[in-house]
Design a protein around this motif. Structure first.
Motif, PDB file in Angstrom:
ATOM      1  N   ALA A 121       0.824  -1.201   0.000  1.00  0.00           N
ATOM      2  CA  ALA A 121       0.000   0.000   0.000  1.00  0.00           C
ATOM      3  C   ALA A 121       0.862   1.255   0.000  1.00  0.00           C
ATOM      4  O   ALA A 121       0.502   2.269  -0.598  1.00  0.00           O
ATOM      5  CB  ALA A 121      -0.919  -0.002   1.212  1.00  0.00           C
ATOM      6  N   LEU A 122       2.003   1.167   0.695  1.00  0.00           N
ATOM      7  CA  LEU A 122       2.837   2.355   0.803  1.00  0.00           C
ATOM      8  C   LEU A 122       3.807   2.513  -0.354  1.00  0.00           C
ATOM      9  O   LEU A 122       4.446   3.544  -0.509  1.00  0.00           O
ATOM     10  CB  LEU A 122       3.625   2.310   2.120  1.00  0.00           C
ATOM     11  CG  LEU A 122       2.804   2.584   3.370  1.00  0.00           C
ATOM     12  CD1 LEU A 122       3.594   2.240   4.606  1.00  0.00           C
ATOM     13  CD2 LEU A 122       2.352   4.034   3.404  1.00  0.00           C
ATOM     14  N   GLN A 123       3.895   1.432  -1.176  1.00  0.00           N
ATOM     15  CA  GLN A 123       4.892   1.443  -2.241  1.00  0.00           C
ATOM     16  C   GLN A 123       4.711   2.612  -3.204  1.00  0.00           C
ATOM     17  O   GLN A 123       5.663   3.291  -3.554  1.00  0.00           O
ATOM     18  CB  GLN A 123       4.815   0.141  -3.040  1.00  0.00           C
ATOM     19  CG  GLN A 123       6.113  -0.197  -3.709  1.00  0.00           C
ATOM     20  CD  GLN A 123       6.715  -1.427  -3.066  1.00  0.00           C
ATOM     21  OE1 GLN A 123       6.101  -2.487  -3.056  1.00  0.00           O
ATOM     22  NE2 GLN A 123       7.900  -1.280  -2.513  1.00  0.00           N
ATOM     23  N   GLY A 124       3.453   2.836  -3.550  1.00  0.00           N
ATOM     24  CA  GLY A 124       3.222   3.858  -4.560  1.00  0.00           C
ATOM     25  C   GLY A 124       3.153   5.272  -4.015  1.00  0.00           C
ATOM     26  O   GLY A 124       2.944   6.222  -4.758  1.00  0.00           O
ATOM     27  N   VAL A 125       3.335   5.403  -2.674  1.00  0.00           N
ATOM     28  CA  VAL A 125       3.163   6.721  -2.078  1.00  0.00           C
ATOM     29  C   VAL A 125       4.378   7.597  -2.365  1.00  0.00           C
ATOM     30  O   VAL A 125       5.509   7.159  -2.262  1.00  0.00           O
ATOM     31  CB  VAL A 125       2.950   6.589  -0.560  1.00  0.00           C
ATOM     32  CG1 VAL A 125       2.963   7.955   0.101  1.00  0.00           C
ATOM     33  CG2 VAL A 125       1.640   5.870  -0.279  1.00  0.00           C
ATOM     34  N   GLU A 126       4.102   8.837  -2.729  1.00  0.00           N
ATOM     35  CA  GLU A 126       5.175   9.795  -2.993  1.00  0.00           C
ATOM     36  C   GLU A 126       6.008  10.034  -1.741  1.00  0.00           C
ATOM     37  O   GLU A 126       5.466  10.149  -0.645  1.00  0.00           O
ATOM     38  CB  GLU A 126       4.545  11.130  -3.398  1.00  0.00           C
ATOM     39  CG  GLU A 126       4.476  11.368  -4.878  1.00  0.00           C
ATOM     40  CD  GLU A 126       4.123  12.820  -5.133  1.00  0.00           C
ATOM     41  OE1 GLU A 126       4.987  13.543  -5.645  1.00  0.00           O
ATOM     42  OE2 GLU A 126       2.996  13.218  -4.784  1.00  0.00           O
ATOM     43  N   ARG A 127       7.309  10.159  -1.912  1.00  0.00           N
ATOM     44  CA  ARG A 127       8.166  10.373  -0.733  1.00  0.00           C
ATOM     45  C   ARG A 127       8.432  11.851  -0.525  1.00  0.00           C
ATOM     46  O   ARG A 127       9.566  12.309  -0.562  1.00  0.00           O
ATOM     47  CB  ARG A 127       9.453   9.580  -0.914  1.00  0.00           C
ATOM     48  CG  ARG A 127       9.120   8.099  -0.925  1.00  0.00           C
ATOM     49  CD  ARG A 127      10.227   7.229  -1.395  1.00  0.00           C
ATOM     50  NE  ARG A 127       9.685   5.874  -1.459  1.00  0.00           N
ATOM     51  CZ  ARG A 127      10.431   4.804  -1.625  1.00  0.00           C
ATOM     52  NH1 ARG A 127      11.738   4.925  -1.743  1.00  0.00           N
ATOM     53  NH2 ARG A 127       9.871   3.617  -1.678  1.00  0.00           N
ATOM     54  N   VAL A 128       7.361  12.597  -0.339  1.00  0.00           N
ATOM     55  CA  VAL A 128       7.493  14.029  -0.068  1.00  0.00           C
ATOM     56  C   VAL A 128       6.651  14.347   1.165  1.00  0.00           C
ATOM     57  O   VAL A 128       5.692  13.632   1.464  1.00  0.00           O
ATOM     58  CB  VAL A 128       6.984  14.883  -1.252  1.00  0.00           C
ATOM     59  CG1 VAL A 128       7.851  14.675  -2.472  1.00  0.00           C
ATOM     60  CG2 VAL A 128       5.526  14.566  -1.551  1.00  0.00           C
ATOM     61  N   PRO A 129       7.007  15.414   1.891  1.00  0.00           N
ATOM     62  CA  PRO A 129       6.190  15.767   3.070  1.00  0.00           C
ATOM     63  C   PRO A 129       4.756  16.082   2.654  1.00  0.00           C
ATOM     64  O   PRO A 129       4.531  16.780   1.671  1.00  0.00           O
ATOM     65  CB  PRO A 129       6.892  17.000   3.638  1.00  0.00           C
ATOM     66  CG  PRO A 129       7.862  17.455   2.608  1.00  0.00           C
ATOM     67  CD  PRO A 129       8.173  16.274   1.746  1.00  0.00           C
ATOM     68  N   GLY A 130       3.817  15.537   3.412  1.00  0.00           N
ATOM     69  CA  GLY A 130       2.406  15.797   3.140  1.00  0.00           C
ATOM     70  C   GLY A 130       1.844  14.938   2.023  1.00  0.00           C
ATOM     71  O   GLY A 130       0.805  15.268   1.450  1.00  0.00           O
ATOM     72  N   SER A 131       2.504  13.830   1.700  1.00  0.00           N
ATOM     73  CA  SER A 131       2.034  13.018   0.586  1.00  0.00           C
ATOM     74  C   SER A 131       0.701  12.357   0.890  1.00  0.00           C
ATOM     75  O   SER A 131       0.368  12.098   2.049  1.00  0.00           O
ATOM     76  CB  SER A 131       3.076  11.944   0.256  1.00  0.00           C
ATOM     77  OG  SER A 131       3.244  11.121   1.386  1.00  0.00           O
ATOM     78  N   LEU A 132      -0.057  12.093  -0.180  1.00  0.00           N
ATOM     79  CA  LEU A 132      -1.370  11.470  -0.010  1.00  0.00           C
ATOM     80  C   LEU A 132      -1.209   9.962   0.128  1.00  0.00           C
ATOM     81  O   LEU A 132      -0.372   9.357  -0.524  1.00  0.00           O
ATOM     82  CB  LEU A 132      -2.257  11.788  -1.220  1.00  0.00           C
ATOM     83  CG  LEU A 132      -2.386  13.264  -1.569  1.00  0.00           C
ATOM     84  CD1 LEU A 132      -3.289  13.455  -2.790  1.00  0.00           C
ATOM     85  CD2 LEU A 132      -2.947  14.035  -0.376  1.00  0.00           C
ATOM     86  N   LYS A 133      -2.031   9.369   1.037  1.00  0.00           N
ATOM     87  CA  LYS A 133      -1.959   7.924   1.253  1.00  0.00           C
ATOM     88  C   LYS A 133      -3.218   7.268   0.674  1.00  0.00           C
ATOM     89  O   LYS A 133      -4.275   7.908   0.632  1.00  0.00           O
ATOM     90  CB  LYS A 133      -1.875   7.617   2.761  1.00  0.00           C
ATOM     91  CG  LYS A 133      -0.824   8.399   3.538  1.00  0.00           C
ATOM     92  CD  LYS A 133       0.572   7.932   3.246  1.00  0.00           C
ATOM     93  CE  LYS A 133       1.636   8.606   4.089  1.00  0.00           C
ATOM     94  NZ  LYS A 133       1.620  10.069   4.084  1.00  0.00           N
TER      95      LYS A 133
END
Lengths: 475, 312, 328
Positions: free
Chosen positions: B8-20
């Motif tokens: 689930a977390l794989q596709g999450v952007e690695r920036v502050p405030g990223s959408l989950k």
């Protein structure tokens, strides 16, 4: 029946201070009527070589016998109760000579009757064997027109200290004439009285606030430091016979020393033992109780006049003010100015404020917190002592409970100004002084302290950090 | 780390405030000032359901303040946030807890003058006897009390505190208190637990036990958000890391990569030049287990000594 | 020395109505302080309000149950007024506010502005409100002697009042005992220890504190009624010192215990009576006047309070491990 003899001397105090003030201010004043003659002496018990009689007759204000009134007599021969007979008479035999305290249970008076001189209940009579001693309690409207509320009464059953209430100060109306309409002269008069009262109060509050700031302790015995100042001034002027200025200085010095000793003997060790703040708070209450009764023990429950002469009054425009008040105001202002300078401009003063801000941080940065606290206790007690001396002069008398009466006003002032900030306490005191005196214009003068306390509660409701305080970080 | 959450977390952007993909907690524009200082200024933060998220940052970064705000223990100057879709801004702490988000504290708040069991029972919900009128009629609350006690015993057993259930919480060691506080928080069966420095002051060898408890929680479906200074722990168990500095969210990402983010290095180097950013090898499971056993023995000894002291 | 008389006096104190009244007041305070950790320094205010509420409404012609209800209602309202602004603040704020509020009640009660209602500083005479209570007495007129103790059956300082007073004390003890061992009491205990912890567990701390404040205040107001039934309503006899004696009694017996307040009250009054009567016998009046002996008694109380708090904060019955005297 309990504690018959206990019966408070507070009414006495109240009446006396009241009378003193009334005289001083040139207000209405009638004499406190002499005992009265409503009761005729009768002898129902027969005195002989081994017996003496204490006796009296009670008549209502209309002159009818007062029936079924309970009295208690206590003294070397023990405690006895008696009730007045159908003719209003009562008498009791005692078998030992000495002083007896006669207490009338006002609850048992016939409907509508009050003591004419409630301050005289209980009264003390001296009994010698073979004789008759009369203890008279005239009934009627309480005397003392200067304050209609003045007829404080004792209740035979009440624990005495309780009755000890707030003598002088509940009733006194320094510098004011209550009643009448509101006009600008009166406002000015009240405001000036408020300013004086507030400044004197500030002397006491600043110490309370400094102690709270540096140690976190709400010192409920701070009022007794004020009483101590006043009583010491009384001792040195009246009992030792020194001039006022000298005895005032000695009183302040001794008061300051008492602060030092107190911290050395009690609070320092308690801090070392890491006794919690709540426990320490209750200890201050115990200390307050102890000191109050020590004062009463040695100096009685009556009011103590530091000077006997009546002060001169000067007129400043529409304002009438006593010379004494003006001088007191000057001294108080100088003392407060000195403390302010000390806190702001000296190293030690700044260190004190640093401890007040954050003791742990101050300690970490090399400030000797214990030394600072000891000094704060000394200065705080000294200032309170000075406040006591001046307040005693301002009110024209001091008493064992002068300080405890003022204590809540001090707390109101300190809370209003922001707990723990010395300057806040100063500002708060002036506000409280003004509120107390100006509220006289709209509410009965015997309720004016209540006004200040209502403000205290409102401040806590809307701005608990006080006028000058900052919102704290929680959690 | 379960495959699912990882995926689930794989596709999450690695920036502050990223959408989950499935955020349980969403915060927007949360600020808190103390005097002139800005303690917290978080633009956007989402916490993924069912994961262990670590909130790290140098001292004074505002992590605990953010915790206090989110759990209702402090009031923000501005901001909104929602938990499971329900807005929580301005909701009192107790209600936040009842909605399923339970927290622990940096300085343990085990109620030391109550027994371990009483502590646990206090954590339970829906005890009718906590109502003044019903408290007077024991038959109303006794059945629920039995359920609570059974649940508490089970949890205590899992946290290896069962044999201490009648001891005063104050007599426990620091690590045991941390365990107790966590177990107590679990009594209400929360959907999300917020742990404020669960390792602070805990004997290092006991950490392994705590870590496995936290992982077990995640595996049962509870979302975990924790504040921590200890980078070893962060790398060891977290699925996702959010980094704060000077009140702001400066980086987000999986633990393996977030430490190398220049913003994180800046944040730490700015505050502590000597912070060790952590090394997994230091705390291998074997070593940890051995140390744990040693500490347990030590604790027992210390406790025996304490009991002896109390006797006279 | 007449030991028989002294011991009779002292033993009489053990079950005097005033002792019962103080025990009740201390039980109320125990709910505030012992169970919840609230620093209520205005217990005398609750008592005075209860006394006024009862006496004024009885004088207005209300039946006794309604008068008691009025007294209770007064204390509930008082507790709400005190609690709303302060229960969210630090503990010592509550201390200052309660002590101030109790003073306000006293000052307003004794004000001449209210002479028609409260009788101002002379208060309300006992005869004006005792009748309804005495009328309930099944004991009839006259007086009864039990051993050395002789009191009237129903009027004023009577057997009837003793029976009712101590029954109420027993009832309050049962209540506290029940509550202490209930989940409700557990929450209070938690609040006393650390309210943030309890808050984090989903309990509405504010509401619990308010419940405790109201409940203890109601018991205080009933104590006030018992206190004034054998005497008069005297605002000045129900001021700050009364609160302080209640505190001393609670700490003497042991806060957070069921029987602490009762034992505390009995010991407090009996010992005080013993000290004073013995001193009256032993010390010649030339050395100490009668009122000085009285004052000496109160000095001892003050010192006792200090020593108790420092050296034995758990009191006679308390368990040091369980008592958290410190509230933040």
């Amino acid at each position: 029946m309990r504690r018959a003899t206990s019966m408070d001397r507070s009414p006495l105090t109240r009446a006396t201070v009241l009378a003193a003030l009334a005289a001083m201010l040139g207000l209405v004043l009638a004499t406190v009527g002499p005992g009265g003659t409503a009761a005729a002496q009768t002898v129902a018990c027969a005195p002989d070589s081994g017996t003496a009689c204490i006796t009296g007759t009670l008549r209502t204000s209309a002159g009818q016998p007062a029936v079924g009134v309970a009295l208690e007599v206590a003294g070397p021969g023990g405690e006895q109760q008696v009730t007045s007979g159908p003719d209003g008479r009562w008498s009791l035999p005692v078998t030992e000579a000495g002083q007896y305290t006669v207490t009338l249970d006002e609850a048992t008076l016939p409907a509508g009757e009050t003591l004419r001189d409630p301050a005289n209940n209980p009264r003390t009579v001296t009994v010698s064997l073979g004789g008759v001693a009369a203890a008279l309690f005239p009934l009627g409207t309480p005397t003392g027109p200067a304050a209609p509320s003045g007829g404080a009464t004792g209740d035979g059953d009440a624990p005495p200290p309780a009755t000890g209430g707030e003598p002088g100060l509940d009733n006194t109306v320094p510098g004011t004439a209550s009643g009448g309409g509101v006009n600008w002269d009166r406002v000015a008069q009240q405001a000036s009285a408020g300013l004086v009262f507030g400044t004197l109060l500030a002397l006491a509050s600043v110490g309370l606030s400094l102690i709270f700031g540096t140690t976190g302790l709400s010192n409920f015995a701070h009022g007794e430091q004020v009483s101590l100042g006043g009583i010491l001034a009384y001792v040195f002027t009246q009992l030792v016979g020194l001039p006022l200025l000298v005895s005032g200085a000695i009183a302040v010095a001794l008061a300051a020393a008492s602060g030092y000793l107190q911290d050395a003997a009690i609070w320092g060790p308690l801090r070392k033992r890491r006794v919690g703040m709540t426990q320490q708070l209750i200890v201050t209450i115990g200390l307050a109780v102890t000191l109050q009764y020590v004062f009463q023990f040695f100096f009685g429950a009556g009011s103590l006049r530091i000077v006997r002469s009546n002060p001169e009054t000067v007129a400043l425009g529409p304002i009438l003010i006593t010379q004494q008040s003006l001088i007191s105001l000057g001294i108080a202002a100088a003392a407060l100015g000195g403390v302010s300078y000390f806190l702001v401009a000296t190293r030690v003063g700044r260190a004190t404020r640093a401890v007040s801000d954050n003791p742990a941080l101050a300690a970490a940065s090399g400030i000797g917190v214990d030394g600072i606290v000891r000094m704060v206790w000394t200065i705080g007690a000294g200032l309170a002592g000075l406040g006591g001396v001046l307040m005693g002069l301002y009110l024209n008398a001091t008493a064992w409970n002068m300080g405890s009466t003022l204590l809540l006003l001090m707390f109101a002032a300190v809370t209003l100004g922001g707990l723990g900030t010395a300057f806040g306490a100063l500002a708060g005191s002036i506000v409280i002084g003004l509120v107390v005196e100006l509220s006289n214009l709209v509410i009965p003068s015997d309720m004016r302290y209540a006004g200040a306390l209502v403000i205290l509660i409102l401040v806590l409701l809307f701005r608990p950090q006080g006028i000058l305080g900052r919102a704290e970080r929680v959690g | 780390m379960s495959a699912e959450t990882l995926a689930a977390l794989q596709g999450v952007e690695r920036v502050p405030g990223s959408l989950k993909p499935d955020a349980i907690l969403v915060a927007d524009d949360v600020t808190r000032h103390f005097g002139g200082m800005t303690a917290v200024d978080v633009k956007h933060l989402e916490i993924q359901r069912g994961t262990i998220t670590a909130l790290i940052g140098p001292n004074g970064a505002g992590k605990t303040t953010l915790f206090n705000l989110l759990t209702g223990f402090d009031k923000p100057n501005s901001g909104t946030w929602s938990f499971e879709g329900r807005p929580l801004a301005g909701v009192p702490a107790a209600k936040v807890s009842r909605s399923g988000m339970v927290r622990t504290f940096q300085l343990t708040k085990a109620l030391s003058r109550m027994t371990v069991m009483e502590n646990m029972r206090l954590g339970a919900t829906e005890q009718p006897g906590e109502n003044l009128a019903r408290a007077l009629v024991p038959p109303i609350w006794r059945p629920r009390e039995r359920e609570i006690t059974a649940q508490a015993e089970e949890l205590l057993d899992r946290f290896r505190l069962l044999d201490k259930k009648d001891d005063f919480a104050g007599s426990l060691s620091g690590g045991q208190r941390k365990l107790l506080e966590m177990a107590r928080a679990l009594m209400s069966k929360p959907t999300m637990v917020m742990l404020d420095e669960p390792m602070a002051g805990v004997n290092p060898a006991l950490t392994q036990s705590l870590l496995s408890h936290i992982q077990a929680l995640r595996d049962q479906g509870t979302t975990v958000l924790f504040v921590e200074h200890d980078m070893h722990m962060v790398r060891h168990i977290s699925d996702w890391v959010a980094v704060m500095a000077e009140g702001r969210l400066v980086a987000e990402g999986p633990p393996s990569t977030v430490m190398t983010d220049p913003a994180v290095v800046d944040a730490y180097l700015g505050a502590h030049h000597d912070t060790d950013l952590g090394d997994d090898s230091v705390l291998s499971d074997e070593v940890a287990t051995r140390l744990e056993a040693e500490v347990a023995a030590e604790d027992e000894q210390a406790e025996r000594a304490a009991r002896l002291e109390e006797k006279p | 020395m007449d030991w028989e008389r002294i011991l009779t006096l002292v033993a009489g104190e053990l079950f005097a109505p005033t002792t019962a009244a103080y025990a009740l007041a201390a039980i109320g305070l125990n709910i505030h302080f012992g169970l919840t950790g609230l620093l209520n320094f205005g217990q005398a205010g609750f008592m005075l309000l209860g006394a006024y509420g009862f006496a004024v409404s009885t004088i207005a012609g209300y039946p006794i149950w309604l008068a008691v209800l009025v007294a209770v209602a007064c204390s509930v309202i008082f507790a709400l007024i005190l609690g709303i602004p302060t229960l969210k603040l630090r503990g010592d704020y509550l201390a200052i506010v309660t002590i101030a509020a109790a003073e306000i009640v006293r000052i307003v009660g004794r004000s001449t502005a209210l002479t028609d209602v409260t009788g101002a500083s002379s208060g309300l005479r006992g005869d004006s409100y005792k009748a309804t209570f005495q009328a309930l007495s099944p004991l009839g007129d006259g007086s009864t002697a039990l051993g050395p103790f002789s009191y009237s059956n129903s009027s004023s300082n009577s057997w009837w009042l003793r029976i009712v007073g101590w029954l109420l004390v027993a009832l309050a003890c049962v209540l506290v005992w029940r509550l202490l061992r209930s989940p409700w009491g557990r929450v209070l205990k938690g609040i006393r220890e650390d309210e943030d912890a309890v808050r984090s567990l989903g309990k509405n701390v504010y509401s619990y504190k308010m419940q405790a404040l109201v409940l203890g205040g109601v018991i205080g107001s009933i104590a006030g009624i018992i206190y004034v039934l054998p005497r008069a309503v005297q605002p000045d006899s129900m001021g700050r010192p009364m609160t302080f004696w209640v505190w001393t009694i609670l700490l003497l017996g042991g806060a957070a215990t069921v029987f602490g307040p009762v034992i505390g009250s009995m010991v407090f009054w009996a010992v005080l009576m013993l000290i004073k009567t013995v001193m009256r016998e032993v010390v010649p009046s030339t050395v100490l006047r009668a009122e000085q002996i009285e004052q000496f008694g109160w000095i001892i109380v003050g010192v006792t309070l200090m020593l108790l708090v420092i050296f034995r904060p758990q009191g006679m019955l308390g368990d040091k491990k369980e008592l958290a005297i410190n509230v933040r």
